[in-house]
Write a protein that holds these residues in place. Structure first.
Motif, PDB file in Angstrom:
ATOM      1  N   UNK A 118      17.703   5.826   7.074  1.00  0.00           N
ATOM      2  CA  UNK A 118      17.842   6.554   5.805  1.00  0.00           C
ATOM      3  C   UNK A 118      16.473   6.840   5.180  1.00  0.00           C
ATOM      4  N   UNK A 119      16.381   7.993   4.552  1.00  0.00           N
ATOM      5  CA  UNK A 119      15.112   8.401   3.935  1.00  0.00           C
ATOM      6  C   UNK A 119      15.234   8.444   2.413  1.00  0.00           C
ATOM      7  N   UNK A 120      16.308   7.879   1.872  1.00  0.00           N
ATOM      8  CA  UNK A 120      16.541   7.896   0.430  1.00  0.00           C
ATOM      9  C   UNK A 120      15.613   6.913  -0.283  1.00  0.00           C
ATOM     10  N   UNK A 121      15.179   7.301  -1.484  1.00  0.00           N
ATOM     11  CA  UNK A 121      14.403   6.381  -2.321  1.00  0.00           C
ATOM     12  C   UNK A 121      15.257   5.167  -2.658  1.00  0.00           C
ATOM     13  N   UNK A 122      14.659   3.999  -2.586  1.00  0.00           N
ATOM     14  CA  UNK A 122      15.366   2.791  -3.011  1.00  0.00           C
ATOM     15  C   UNK A 122      15.254   2.682  -4.524  1.00  0.00           C
ATOM     16  N   UNK A 123      16.355   2.379  -5.215  1.00  0.00           N
ATOM     17  CA  UNK A 123      16.364   2.417  -6.675  1.00  0.00           C
ATOM     18  C   UNK A 123      15.889   1.130  -7.343  1.00  0.00           C
ATOM     19  N   UNK A 124      15.037   0.380  -6.665  1.00  0.00           N
ATOM     20  CA  UNK A 124      14.481  -0.862  -7.210  1.00  0.00           C
ATOM     21  C   UNK A 124      13.078  -1.033  -6.642  1.00  0.00           C
ATOM     22  N   UNK A 125      12.215  -1.778  -7.326  1.00  0.00           N
ATOM     23  CA  UNK A 125      10.858  -1.983  -6.818  1.00  0.00           C
ATOM     24  C   UNK A 125      10.893  -2.577  -5.415  1.00  0.00           C
ATOM     25  N   UNK A 126      10.080  -2.005  -4.548  1.00  0.00           N
ATOM     26  CA  UNK A 126      10.078  -2.419  -3.148  1.00  0.00           C
ATOM     27  C   UNK A 126       8.651  -2.517  -2.645  1.00  0.00           C
ATOM     28  N   UNK A 127       8.398  -3.563  -1.873  1.00  0.00           N
ATOM     29  CA  UNK A 127       7.105  -3.761  -1.217  1.00  0.00           C
ATOM     30  C   UNK A 127       7.375  -3.891   0.272  1.00  0.00           C
ATOM     31  N   UNK A 128       6.763  -3.035   1.065  1.00  0.00           N
ATOM     32  CA  UNK A 128       6.910  -3.068   2.510  1.00  0.00           C
ATOM     33  C   UNK A 128       5.630  -3.634   3.115  1.00  0.00           C
ATOM     34  N   UNK A 129       5.770  -4.641   3.962  1.00  0.00           N
ATOM     35  CA  UNK A 129       4.630  -5.245   4.646  1.00  0.00           C
ATOM     36  C   UNK A 129       4.792  -4.989   6.135  1.00  0.00           C
ATOM     37  N   UNK A 130       3.835  -4.261   6.698  1.00  0.00           N
ATOM     38  CA  UNK A 130       3.841  -3.981   8.130  1.00  0.00           C
ATOM     39  C   UNK A 130       2.593  -4.538   8.783  1.00  0.00           C
ATOM     40  N   UNK A 131       2.401  -4.174  10.031  1.00  0.00           N
ATOM     41  CA  UNK A 131       1.244  -4.657  10.788  1.00  0.00           C
ATOM     42  C   UNK A 131       0.691  -3.527  11.632  1.00  0.00           C
ATOM     43  N   UNK A 132      -0.614  -3.574  11.881  1.00  0.00           N
ATOM     44  CA  UNK A 132      -1.226  -2.510  12.677  1.00  0.00           C
ATOM     45  C   UNK A 132      -0.989  -2.681  14.177  1.00  0.00           C
ATOM     46  N   UNK A 133      -0.345  -3.769  14.590  1.00  0.00           N
ATOM     47  CA  UNK A 133      -0.024  -3.939  16.014  1.00  0.00           C
ATOM     48  C   UNK A 133       1.398  -4.455  16.226  1.00  0.00           C
ATOM     49  N   UNK A 134       2.306  -3.990  15.398  1.00  0.00           N
ATOM     50  CA  UNK A 134       3.710  -4.391  15.508  1.00  0.00           C
ATOM     51  C   UNK A 134       4.384  -3.548  16.589  1.00  0.00           C
ATOM     52  N   UNK A 135       4.919  -4.173  17.649  1.00  0.00           N
ATOM     53  CA  UNK A 135       5.582  -3.387  18.687  1.00  0.00           C
ATOM     54  C   UNK A 135       6.880  -2.720  18.204  1.00  0.00           C
ATOM     55  N   UNK A 136       7.442  -3.191  17.085  1.00  0.00           N
ATOM     56  CA  UNK A 136       8.697  -2.633  16.580  1.00  0.00           C
ATOM     57  C   UNK A 136       8.491  -1.419  15.678  1.00  0.00           C
ATOM     58  N   UNK A 137       7.269  -1.194  15.193  1.00  0.00           N
ATOM     59  CA  UNK A 137       6.985  -0.021  14.351  1.00  0.00           C
ATOM     60  C   UNK A 137       5.478   0.151  14.243  1.00  0.00           C
TER      61      UNK A 137
END
Length: 193
Positions: A118-137
């Motif tokens: 889904x590409x919809x805006x989430x209606x609450x404050x959100x913090x996404x933490x990713x990684x520069x070498x994550x095989x899943x994304x």
């Protein structure tokens, strides 16, 4: 934020979070924390995972902060796109860690039922933490998801999938991201008061 005023819902991803995973550590550490249990961790079904999240939030009237990992992040996005508005309002914020790109080439077959993301805006404050070498994304895809969802993004260096395999057992440093999210939640509540 007073611990009595909030509860934390832990949303593991595909195959669940074993006892040594940071999500399990956080569940034992955070006050008022519980896990959204799924009927089948190895063969995820989007509708049943979304329904389990809805039931877990609706089980109590206490406001919730969601703490999701991997496929749990995508579950949050699917849930928010179709949730009952009264249940949706109980979520104060979401920490989305290492979201799984279920549209990537070579995505494991059991995860493909969660596409498209889904590409919809989430209606609450959100913090996404990713990684520069994550095989899943890739970091680019993690940033795209963050933009789509209206989330603040942090991309860690060399953190892998931010799981046991990448050495993130207790992930004490992750609490800084949770506290940052909670500060945003509190600031928003003050502005609305």
């Amino acid at each position: 934020m007073r611990s009595q005023a909030i509860r934390y819902l832990i949303l593991p991803g595909w195959q669940g979070s074993p006892d040594e995973h940071w999500q399990s550590h956080w569940q034992r550490t955070l006050p008022n924390a519980s896990r959204v249990e799924q009927a089948d961790w190895n063969n995820p079904d989007r509708a049943s995972w979304v329904e389990a999240l809805e039931r877990a939030i609706d089980a109590e009237r206490t406001p919730v902060i969601l703490i999701a990992h991997s496929l749990g992040c995508v579950t949050v996005a699917h849930w928010a796109a179709q949730s009952d508005p009264d249940v949706l309002r109980r979520v104060r914020g979401a920490l989305l860690v290492a979201p799984a790109d279920v549209q990537r080439p070579g995505c494991p077959e059991p995860l493909k039922g969660f596409a498209p993301i889904p590409r919809d805006l989430l209606p609450f404050p959100t913090l996404l933490v990713g990684s520069d070498n994550d095989p899943a994304a890739s970091p680019q895809r993690a940033l795209e998801m963050a933009r789509s969802w209206g989330a603040e993004a942090a991309i860690l260096t060399g953190a892998g999938h931010i799981n046991v395999k990448s050495g993130h057992n207790t992930w004490e440093q992750g609490f800084a991201h949770l506290y940052r999210l909670q500060s945003r939640v509190e600031e928003l509540a003050r502005r609305r008061a």
